[in-house]
Write a protein that holds these residues in place. Structure first.
Motif, short mmCIF file in Angstrom:
data_model
loop_
_atom_site.label_atom_id
_atom_site.label_comp_id
_atom_site.label_asym_id
_atom_site.label_seq_id
_atom_site.Cartn_x
_atom_site.Cartn_y
_atom_site.Cartn_z
N ASP A 87 34.98 36.26 40.94
CA ASP A 87 33.54 36.50 40.93
C ASP A 87 33.21 37.48 39.81
OD1 ASP A 87 34.34 38.99 41.82
OD2 ASP A 87 33.79 38.61 43.91
N ASP A 88 31.93 37.86 39.71
CA ASP A 88 31.50 38.70 38.59
C ASP A 88 32.20 40.05 38.58
OD1 ASP A 88 29.83 36.70 37.80
OD2 ASP A 88 28.01 37.57 38.69
N ALA A 89 32.33 40.68 39.76
CA ALA A 89 32.94 42.01 39.81
C ALA A 89 34.41 41.96 39.40
CB ALA A 89 32.80 42.60 41.22
N HIS A 90 35.13 40.97 39.92
CA HIS A 90 36.55 40.86 39.56
C HIS A 90 36.72 40.44 38.10
CE1 HIS A 90 37.04 40.82 43.98
NE2 HIS A 90 38.25 41.30 43.73
N THR A 91 35.80 39.63 37.59
CA THR A 91 35.86 39.26 36.18
C THR A 91 35.67 40.48 35.29
OG1 THR A 91 35.06 37.03 36.62
CG2 THR A 91 34.79 37.86 34.37
N ARG A 92 34.73 41.33 35.68
CA ARG A 92 34.50 42.55 34.90
C ARG A 92 35.74 43.45 34.92
NH1 ARG A 92 30.93 45.81 32.57
NH2 ARG A 92 31.00 48.06 32.96
N LEU A 93 36.37 43.59 36.09
CA LEU A 93 37.58 44.40 36.18
C LEU A 93 38.70 43.78 35.35
CD1 LEU A 93 39.10 46.78 37.39
CD2 LEU A 93 39.67 45.34 39.36
N PHE A 94 38.79 42.45 35.36
CA PHE A 94 39.80 41.76 34.56
C PHE A 94 39.68 42.15 33.09
CE2 PHE A 94 40.50 38.24 31.62
CZ PHE A 94 41.82 37.90 31.87
N HIS A 95 38.47 42.09 32.54
CA HIS A 95 38.29 42.40 31.12
C HIS A 95 38.51 43.87 30.82
CE1 HIS A 95 37.10 38.47 29.73
NE2 HIS A 95 36.24 38.35 30.72
N LEU A 96 38.19 44.73 31.75
CA LEU A 96 38.47 46.14 31.54
C LEU A 96 39.98 46.40 31.49
CD1 LEU A 96 35.82 47.73 33.96
CD2 LEU A 96 35.80 47.83 31.46
N LEU A 97 40.72 45.75 32.38
CA LEU A 97 42.16 45.99 32.46
C LEU A 97 42.92 45.44 31.25
CD1 LEU A 97 42.91 45.32 36.24
CD2 LEU A 97 42.98 47.51 35.06
N VAL A 98 42.53 44.26 30.77
CA VAL A 98 43.30 43.64 29.69
C VAL A 98 43.04 44.30 28.34
CG1 VAL A 98 43.37 41.43 30.88
CG2 VAL A 98 41.55 41.86 29.20
N ALA A 99 42.18 45.30 28.32
CA ALA A 99 41.94 46.03 27.07
C ALA A 99 43.14 46.89 26.69
CB ALA A 99 40.69 46.91 27.20
N ARG A 100 44.03 47.14 27.66
CA ARG A 100 45.23 47.94 27.40
C ARG A 100 46.42 47.32 28.09
NH1 ARG A 100 43.40 53.83 29.06
NH2 ARG A 100 45.48 53.77 29.96
N ASP A 101 47.62 47.73 27.66
CA ASP A 101 48.84 47.20 28.27
C ASP A 101 49.23 47.93 29.54
OD1 ASP A 101 49.07 45.39 26.23
OD2 ASP A 101 50.52 46.55 25.08
N THR A 102 48.83 49.19 29.66
CA THR A 102 49.29 50.02 30.78
C THR A 102 48.16 50.91 31.27
OG1 THR A 102 51.53 50.05 29.85
CG2 THR A 102 51.03 51.68 31.53
#
Length: 658
Positions: free
Chosen positions: A588-603
């Motif tokens: 959903d929108d909230a999890h999609t937003r978290l996905f893009h925030l997380l993949v901005a870095r490796d760790t």
């Protein structure tokens, strides 16, 4: 016979006067209490128990209460009687082996498994056998307590003043409750141990020497037998409890984290391609100091590359020959492939030009490449002055190739300008030679110069003009083709092409260089006569003092040209897409937003994850589960691995985005 606590009768004691019913034994233990005592159980239960003993104590379907009743006797002997005996090692070994045998048969009962493992640990504490001369306890992903064998081995090393071997040090770190091994260490255990061992020995020599501390090694065991009345506290007064020390763990953490980081790319590749170990792409990602058996394809590529290099240490070939040997589905090399190729060749002391790590372009099927032998100490990134040297080579080749050939004096002057006045490593010098050979296959054009010199100031352009004429006159002759090229370049630079002769005459004075200049000389300019001792008009004569000034000026210009002549931008990781641009299937929108925030870095650390989850209004653990579920559905792999830190599997991001 009193029990271990001295309160009642020993539960395991078999009283031969007690009645036994062997005709109707209680196989199911229906008459047994929770804490059985032989003197109190029914005759039918005694019949079943004695039959189990006589049958070899191996029936896997036996009632577990009978196993415990026998186990009580092993507890008493190991914990209260064996320690008081001299030369009891042989009997201790027999009893420990018996407990292990029972554990193998009845480990399906969690209660018995827990007591048996606890008894083995307690018995081990009192065993004087040396531990550190054997392999360290296996590394696990996480442990809440150090294994007793590890504690004893570390204590023995400390008492004897011996260094802790690398495998014991890693086992100590891995089992410590305050540490956690991240995914690369778990997924690539052999490579991790090899690199850890090398880094550990490089820092500590034979290993850390730990000083004994005051607390003694002890074990608190909760006995199964009611005859002990609960806990049994055991202490080995000869061994310190060094396993609890935090100082050595702090020292080891720096090595573990560095090794983990160096193996991350390799680990992610194996996460995506579990059968890819040994392939060219996998070997390319291995850090220095780690070995792995290469695949036949990798060996073949290395062998081919070595054969391409001539006696001068380099070889010019078509890039297509390399691309055809690299595992690419598109028939082209992406930037990531180019980096991997360079790293793979580096493992065999070879290099490639162009190299995107040094500002080069990605080879294409129609371009040429140069393979060359590296220095004994290769570098994987350009130094601060490498770009300036590269600019001198590019600019010089523009003039030097004007007459269709590059003479040896021109080569030498270019190399001296690019190397002697700059702080370059031996490996960078070899790379510049390879780059010069590559430029000869396709020299830069005046159009390239015009496009790249637009930002230079007028004074700097004049200095570039003098640099160009210095290079042209380097071989003692300036041909008509070179003069015409210089005039075009001066026009490109916004300089008066009529100044070419003036610059050449300045370069041709006795105290700098002597050159023959064809054509009609400009009025008012005169080439000074050569010294009588010089009969050969093509001889290059340089005055060291003035040449030093000219070179210094050239280096300043080259430094300014460095960025202009860079073939390409340095390789950088792809930027994450804006959070509102790409949807992810199953989120959903909230999890999609978290996905893009997380993949901005490796760790990410756990604290950072909590903040990001709160920012989008999600519970962190549930959000991670949802992200990984979506990742598994799409790619068969998790997106997030580990807990603190949290590792992001960047290899599957594009696949999740479709």
């Amino acid at each position: 016979m009193p029990d271990a606590a001295g309160i009642g009768v020993e539960p395991a004691l078999i009283d031969p006067t007690s009645p036994v019913d062997t005709r109707d034994p209680d196989w199911q233990g229906q008459s047994m209490d929770y804490w059985p005592c032989y003197s109190d159980i029914s005759p039918k239960a005694r019949g079943a128990y004695l039959s189990w003993l006589a049958g070899g104590r191996a029936n896997p379907n036996a009632y577990i209460g009978y196993v415990f009743l026998y186990f009580y006797g092993l507890e008493r002997r190991l914990l209260t009687e064996i320690p008081e005996l001299d030369n009891s090692g042989a009997e201790r070994a027999i009893l420990v082996a018996e407990v292990r045998r029972l554990l193998q048969i009845y480990s399906g009962n969690r209660s018995f498994k827990g007591y048996a493992e606890g008894l083995l640990e307690a018995a081990t504490l009192l065993d004087p056998a040396v531990r550190y001369d054997r392999a360290a306890p296996p590394v696990t992903e996480w442990s809440h307590e150090l294994p007793i064998d590890l504690k004893i081995g570390l204590a023995q090393l400390a008492v004897e003043g011996r260094a802790v071997p690398a495998d014991w040090a890693l086992s100590w770190y891995a089992h410590h409750p305050d540490t956690y091994l991240r995914t690369p260490a778990v997924r690539c255990p052999n490579e991790f141990l090899e690199l850890f061992t090398k880094r550990y020995r490089a820092k500590f020599g034979d290993g850390l020497v730990v000083k004994p501390n005051k607390p003694r090694l002890s074990v608190s065991y909760y006995a199964a037998s009611i005859g002990f009345q609960g806990h049994v506290d055991l202490e080995n007064t000869a061994l310190p409890d060094v396993g609890r020390l935090s100082g050595p763990i702090t020292k080891l953490r720096d090595i573990v984290e560095a090794v983990t980081s160096d193996l991350e790319a390799y680990s992610r590749y194996l996460g995506r391609y579990p059968d890819g170990a040994g392939s060219p792409a996998a070997i390319a990602l291995l850090p220095d100091g780690v070995t792995h058996k290469p695949s036949p394809e990798t060996d073949a590529l290395w062998s081919w590359a070595a054969q391409c290099i001539g006696s001068d240490g380099r070889g010019v070939i078509s890039a297509q020959e390399l691309i055809s040997r690299w595992p690419t589905k598109t028939g082209k090399l992406a930037k990531a492939d180019s980096v991997a190729v360079a790293q793979l060749l580096e493992h065999r002391g070879l290099g490639i030009e162009p190299d995107v790590r040094f500002g080069g372009t990605t080879p294409t099927p129609t371009s040429s490449i140069v393979l060359f032998r590296r220095a004994e100490r290769p570098v994987s990134a350009p130094g601060v002055e490498y770009a300036a040297a590269l600019a001198i080579i590019n600019l010089g080749m523009l003039v030097a190739t004007a007459d269709g050939t590059v003479s040896e004096p021109e080569r030498r002057t270019l190399r001296e300008l690019a190397i002697d006045e700059l702080d370059l490593s031996e490996d960078e010098q070899l790379r510049l030679d390879a780059h010069a050979a590559l430029v000869l296959t396709k020299p830069p054009t005046p159009a390239v110069l015009r496009r790249r010199l637009e930002s230079l100031s007028t004074s700097r352009r004049a200095t570039v003009g003098r640099l160009l004429t210095t290079i042209a006159a380097a071989d003692g002759q300036v041909t008509p083709d070179e003069i015409r090229t210089l005039e075009r370049l001066f026009t490109t630079l916004g300089l008066d092409p009529g100044d070419v002769y003036g610059s050449l005459h300045a370069a041709a004075t006795d105290d700098l260089t002597r050159a023959e200049i064809p054509g009609k000389q400009k009025a008012g300019l005169r080439i000074p006569p050569s010294p009588a001792s010089r009969q050969d008009s093509t001889t290059l004569t340089l005055d060291p003092e003035r040449l030093a000034r000219t070179r210094a000026e050239s280096v300043l210009v080259a430094a300014e040209l460095a960025e202009i002549f860079a073939d390409d931008e340095p390789v950088a990781p792809p930027s994450p897409p804006p959070v509102d641009e790409a949807a992810v299937d199953g989120l959903d929108d909230a999890h999609t937003r978290l996905f893009h925030l997380l993949v901005a870095r490796d760790t990410w650390s756990r604290a950072e994850l909590d903040e990001l989850a709160a920012e989008v209004g999600l519970m962190p653990d549930g959000a991670l589960e949802a992200l990984n579920e979506a990742a598994y559905d799409r790619t068969g792999e998790p997106l997030c691995e580990g807990s603190d830190p949290l590792d992001i599997n960047q290899d599957i991001v594009k696949d999740m985005l479709g």
